[in-house]
Write a protein that holds these residues in place. Structure first.
Motif, PDB file in Angstrom:
ATOM      1  N   GLU A   1      -1.352  55.779  35.691  1.00  0.00           N
ATOM      2  CA  GLU A   1      -0.276  55.764  34.607  1.00  0.00           C
ATOM      3  C   GLU A   1      -0.367  55.734  33.455  1.00  0.00           C
ATOM      4  OE1 GLU A   1       3.714  58.490  36.045  1.00  0.00           O
ATOM      5  OE2 GLU A   1       4.051  56.680  35.135  1.00  0.00           O
ATOM      6  N   ILE A   2      -0.177  53.915  33.589  1.00  0.00           N
ATOM      7  CA  ILE A   2      -0.540  52.562  32.381  1.00  0.00           C
ATOM      8  C   ILE A   2      -2.006  53.192  31.339  1.00  0.00           C
ATOM      9  CG2 ILE A   2      -0.312  50.750  33.087  1.00  0.00           C
ATOM     10  CD1 ILE A   2       1.593  51.544  30.014  1.00  0.00           C
ATOM     11  N   ALA A   3      -2.729  52.814  32.975  1.00  0.00           N
ATOM     12  CA  ALA A   3      -4.110  52.586  33.060  1.00  0.00           C
ATOM     13  C   ALA A   3      -4.719  53.532  32.050  1.00  0.00           C
ATOM     14  CB  ALA A   3      -4.632  52.173  34.667  1.00  0.00           C
ATOM     15  N   GLU A   4      -4.061  55.361  32.501  1.00  0.00           N
ATOM     16  CA  GLU A   4      -4.989  56.145  32.596  1.00  0.00           C
ATOM     17  C   GLU A   4      -4.367  55.974  30.179  1.00  0.00           C
ATOM     18  OE1 GLU A   4      -5.245  60.866  32.215  1.00  0.00           O
ATOM     19  OE2 GLU A   4      -4.030  59.570  33.995  1.00  0.00           O
ATOM     20  N   LEU A   5      -3.167  55.682  29.935  1.00  0.00           N
ATOM     21  CA  LEU A   5      -3.231  55.625  28.711  1.00  0.00           C
ATOM     22  C   LEU A   5      -3.573  54.932  27.793  1.00  0.00           C
ATOM     23  CD1 LEU A   5      -0.979  56.766  26.136  1.00  0.00           C
ATOM     24  CD2 LEU A   5       0.805  54.888  27.119  1.00  0.00           C
TER      25      LEU A   5
END
Length: 382
Positions: free
Chosen positions: A125-129
């Motif tokens: 999730e944070i990598a995509e953000l």
């Protein structure tokens, strides 16, 4: 989000019977959800202050509170760093080179003993953000500088911290991608809503990100407020120079009826309206030798043989003549250093064309954009 209150914090370091005062009587209130900047030069105390907020240093005196609850007080840690719900991004990013970027980001979650399914979900999730999904399985050295910084951000944010601390986060980035990094930093705070504190020597970091700033110099907080207010109305020469390039010229001041006259020998002469001087018992009235301060962007110079043929912005007035000492190319324009024939004083400005050494120019200043400072204390007069 978390509210930070710093009350009368002092920090002393002792080594070989020598005491160094790193911070003196610091008082700051940082609202929940704020993006606060701490601006200062190397050795000013700004990083020590950040480390005290994080819990990596202990205040010798004073109190640090999160949401009105003390976390450090008078040489004692009350809440350990791991219990303060803080994310930190350091100047060198501090990534583990032997781990993949995925493992670097997952590290704090593994410390928290989350289930592997939760770790995988949160890292992705944070990598995509942060748009770094494609480098998760690579090692830090296989990613660009900008990607490595975003990995560091992801590691700091993956556990949803209430407070993000940024210590000179853009120092190791090329100039061409610094603005991009500042942009996604601002977007992250808007999306995730954490309180953020950035420590930097670069005014560009502060003006692009912070809504409030504290300028620190020689272990003291010199001024706090909105960045634009600190920039346009500095309380001292040190604050003015912390927020950008700044000229100071020693001038002689004489009261002349309803005006003050400022002069440098026979080469600079300008009047300012006395009504512009703030009326206060604490405000010093100028007299004798004082320092005239102005930004290089707040002065216009025109070759003397062209004076009178150019349109000037509203409010600018001719106030004398100077001589070009040197003119050099500087980021799309020319940085011009000028001197006065009968004085050792000099200043610099920017010009859209090169000027030749020895060339005479007329000087134009806007009285509304200048400041006067006490020549002994460097503090503002008005």
């Amino acid at each position: 989000m978390v509210q930070i209150n710093i009350e009368n914090v002092t920090k002393k370091f002792e080594k070989k019977n020598k005491v160094t005062m790193a911070l003196q009587h610091i008082n700051l209130d940082i609202d929940s959800g704020e993006f606060f900047g701490i601006l200062g030069s190397s050795g000013s105390g700004k990083t020590t202050l950040m480390r005290i907020i994080a819990g990596l240093e202990i205040p010798t005196e004073g109190t640090v509170s999160f949401d009105q609850k003390p976390v450090s007080k008078d040489n004692k840690i009350i809440t350990e760093v791991e219990d303060r719900n803080i994310g930190m991004v350091f100047q060198n990013w501090a990534l583990y080179p032997h781990l993949t970027n995925f493992e670097n980001i997952a590290f704090p979650l593994r410390i928290m003993r989350l289930k592997e399914s939760a770790v995988n979900r949160r890292v992705k999730e944070i990598a995509e953000l942060l748009d770094i999904s494609e480098v998760l399985n690579k090692h830090p050295k296989e990613a660009s500088g900008g990607q490595q910084q975003r990995v560091a951000y992801a590691r700091a944010l993956v556990k949803n911290p209430a407070l993000l601390l940024l210590d000179e986060p853009f120092s190791n980035l090329d100039a061409t991608i610094k603005d991009v990094a500042r942009k996604y930093t601002k977007e992250l705070q808007n999306i995730l809503g954490f309180t953020a504190i950035i420590v930097s020597h670069d005014p560009a970091d502060i003006f692009s990100l912070s809504r409030q700033v504290g300028v620190i110099n020689k272990s003291l907080i010199m001024q706090t407020g909105k960045p634009i207010d600190v920039f346009t109305d500095p309380v001292s020469i040190e604050v003015a120079r912390s927020t950008g390039e700044y000229n100071t010229i020693l001038v002689n001041v004489k009261e002349n009826g309803l005006r003050y006259n400022l002069s440098v020998g026979n080469m600079l002469n300008m009047d300012i309206d006395i009504s512009k001087v703030k009326k206060s018992d604490t405000i010093e009235y100028p007299a004798g030798e004082v320092l005239l301060g102005f930004r290089p962007s707040d002065v216009i110079v025109i070759p003397s043989d062209m004076a009178g043929s150019s349109d000037l912005p509203r409010g600018f007035k001719e106030c004398g003549e100077a001589e070009v000492a040197i003119s050099s190319y500087y980021q799309g324009s020319f940085r011009v250093t000028l001197s006065f024939k009968d004085s050792s004083e000099s200043f610099f400005c920017f010009h859209n064309t090169p000027l030749q050494p020895g060339e005479k120019v007329n000087i134009y200043l806007n009285p509304d954009l200048i400041h006067l400072f006490n020549a002994k204390t460097n503090k503002i007069i008005f």
